[in-house]
Design a protein around this motif. Structure first.
Motif, PDB file in Angstrom:
ATOM      1  N   LYS A  45      50.040  10.191   1.038  1.00 59.72           N
ATOM      2  CA  LYS A  45      51.283   9.586   1.532  1.00 59.72           C
ATOM      3  C   LYS A  45      51.013   8.166   2.034  1.00 59.72           C
ATOM      4  O   LYS A  45      51.753   7.225   1.743  1.00 59.72           O
ATOM      5  N   ALA A  48      50.241   5.729  -0.789  1.00 64.33           N
ATOM      6  CA  ALA A  48      51.477   5.384  -1.513  1.00 64.33           C
ATOM      7  C   ALA A  48      52.243   4.293  -0.750  1.00 64.33           C
ATOM      8  O   ALA A  48      52.815   3.388  -1.353  1.00 64.33           O
ATOM      9  N   ARG A  49      52.213   4.386   0.583  1.00 57.35           N
ATOM     10  CA  ARG A  49      52.905   3.356   1.385  1.00 57.35           C
ATOM     11  C   ARG A  49      52.238   1.993   1.221  1.00 57.35           C
ATOM     12  O   ARG A  49      52.895   0.966   1.174  1.00 57.35           O
ATOM     13  N   LYS A  52      53.369   0.671  -2.082  1.00 58.28           N
ATOM     14  CA  LYS A  52      54.776   0.257  -2.007  1.00 58.28           C
ATOM     15  C   LYS A  52      54.901  -1.087  -1.273  1.00 58.28           C
ATOM     16  O   LYS A  52      55.714  -1.942  -1.642  1.00 58.28           O
ATOM     17  N   ALA A  53      54.067  -1.261  -0.260  1.00 59.63           N
ATOM     18  CA  ALA A  53      54.126  -2.503   0.528  1.00 59.63           C
ATOM     19  C   ALA A  53      53.388  -3.654  -0.154  1.00 59.63           C
ATOM     20  O   ALA A  53      53.335  -4.765   0.371  1.00 59.63           O
ATOM     21  N   SER A  61      44.418   1.932  -5.093  1.00 59.78           N
ATOM     22  CA  SER A  61      44.770   3.155  -4.377  1.00 59.78           C
ATOM     23  C   SER A  61      44.102   4.366  -5.036  1.00 59.78           C
ATOM     24  O   SER A  61      43.504   5.208  -4.357  1.00 59.78           O
TER      25      SER A  61
END
Ligand SMILES: NC(=O)c1ccc[n+]([C@@H]2O[C@H](COP(=O)([O-])OP(=O)(O)OC[C@H]3O[C@@H](n4cnc5c(N)ncnc54)[C@H](O)[C@@H]3O)[C@@H](O)[C@H]2O)c1
Length: 288
Positions: A45, A48-49, A52-53, A61
């Protein structure tokens, strides 16, 4: 470098992720497969953030994720480790037991760090007998991948070279390192912050200002991301009472919890987790 992290909970999975993001091989050890799965889910999780950022590419990742493995076997986890960081629950006996086991299986030159937030490093290290000098406090903050500080703590027997290696390790993970040179309850951070929050609680009880205004004053006046009262609600007021009772025993009455705070805890107003603390929360944990 192989970094072994004992405990795949909130702090352990974050420290393992941090090491993997710094290019290390990280091994998470917990006592059950379910706990390991929860740890990996949290890492997924969080990564993934980052993607996304725009702070990590999908490839970075995936590469970091591939560097984290898990096991329930302590001997396997610590074998060949350059660094062992322990992040098991804050229970002295448990930490001592874990370190006894680590000593049996870890390489002789592995760096030993405990992520305790307030236990005595010297007391944890006593479980290592003649090797007590090998352990220091490596206190990361929640969440470890975001918070910039690593507070090192010297136990009575910790050798300077251990602190020096821990400093290099913390900096390698991208943290700014400070050293609490004496094994003193609350170290630097918790001791200073507890006084600040207690003073905010006293002001609230004296009717000096509302909870909202006290938090806003500290946030905007001192650039704190959160006010001491709202953060208290987030971390749990029962945990805070427990912490300041320990600090009062060590440093005196200025850390004694107020009567109002004790009453809140007795009434089950423990903060966000029970729906009420200094503020009220709905079922989703959002402030009303
Ligand atoms: N949560 C925070 O905000 C925070 C901040 C700084 C420091 N700390 C400290 O970090 C440590 C860990 O806290 P946390 O919040 O991650 O706890 P947590 O309860 O989220 O995780 C602890 C994990 O350790 C596992 N565990 C129990 N016994 C074990 C053993 N023998 N070997 C390996 N794993 C074992 C548990 O199954 C659990 O998954 C504590 O010492 C705590 O005081 C916590």
């Amino acid at each position: 470098m192989k970094v072994c992290v004992l405990g795949a909970g909130i702090m352990g999975n974050g420290i393992a992720q941090l090491a993997a993001m710094a290019g290390d091989d990280a091994v998470l050890r917990d006592i059950s497969d379910e706990a390991l799965e929860r740890g990996f889910a949290a890492i997924d999780k969080s990564l993934a953030r980052f993607v996304k950022a725009g702070r990590l590419t999908a490839e970075q990742s995936a590469a970091a994720r591939a560097r984290v493995t898990g096991t329930t076997d302590l001997a396997e986890a610590v074998a060949g480790a350059d660094v062992v960081i322990e992040a098991v629950p804050e229970i002295l006996d448990l930490k001592q037991q874990v370190w006894r086991e680590v000593l049996e299986h870890a390489p002789e030159d592995a760096l030993f760090g405990t992520n305790t937030s307030q236990l005595s490093i010297t007391r944890i290290a006593s479980a290592l007998g003649d090797s007590a000098w090998r352990l220091c406090g490596t206190h990361f903050f929640n969440p470890p991948v975001m918070m910039r500080l690593c507070e090192l703590v010297a136990g009575l027997q910790t050798r300077p070279e251990v602190l020096e290696r821990a400093r290099e390790f913390g900096e390698h993970l991208g943290k700014t390192v400070v050293v609490c040179r004496k094994d003193s309850p609350g170290f630097i951070t918790s001791r200073a912050y507890a006084i600040l929050r207690l003073e905010c609680i006293r002001m609230l009880e004296e009717g000096v200002a509302t909870a909202e205004d006290i938090d806003t004053a500290l946030k905007l006046g001192f650039n704190f991301p959160m006010g001491p009262l709202e953060l208290g609600d987030m971390n749990g007021l029962d945990t805070f009472v427990h912490a300041v009772e320990g600090l009062a025993e060590a440093h005196g009455d200025r850390f004694r919890p107020t009567v109002g705070l004790r009453n809140m805890v007795a009434a089950g107003r423990l903060g966000r987790k029970t729906g009420a603390g200094f503020y009220e929360y709905d079922e989703k944990g959002e402030r009303r």
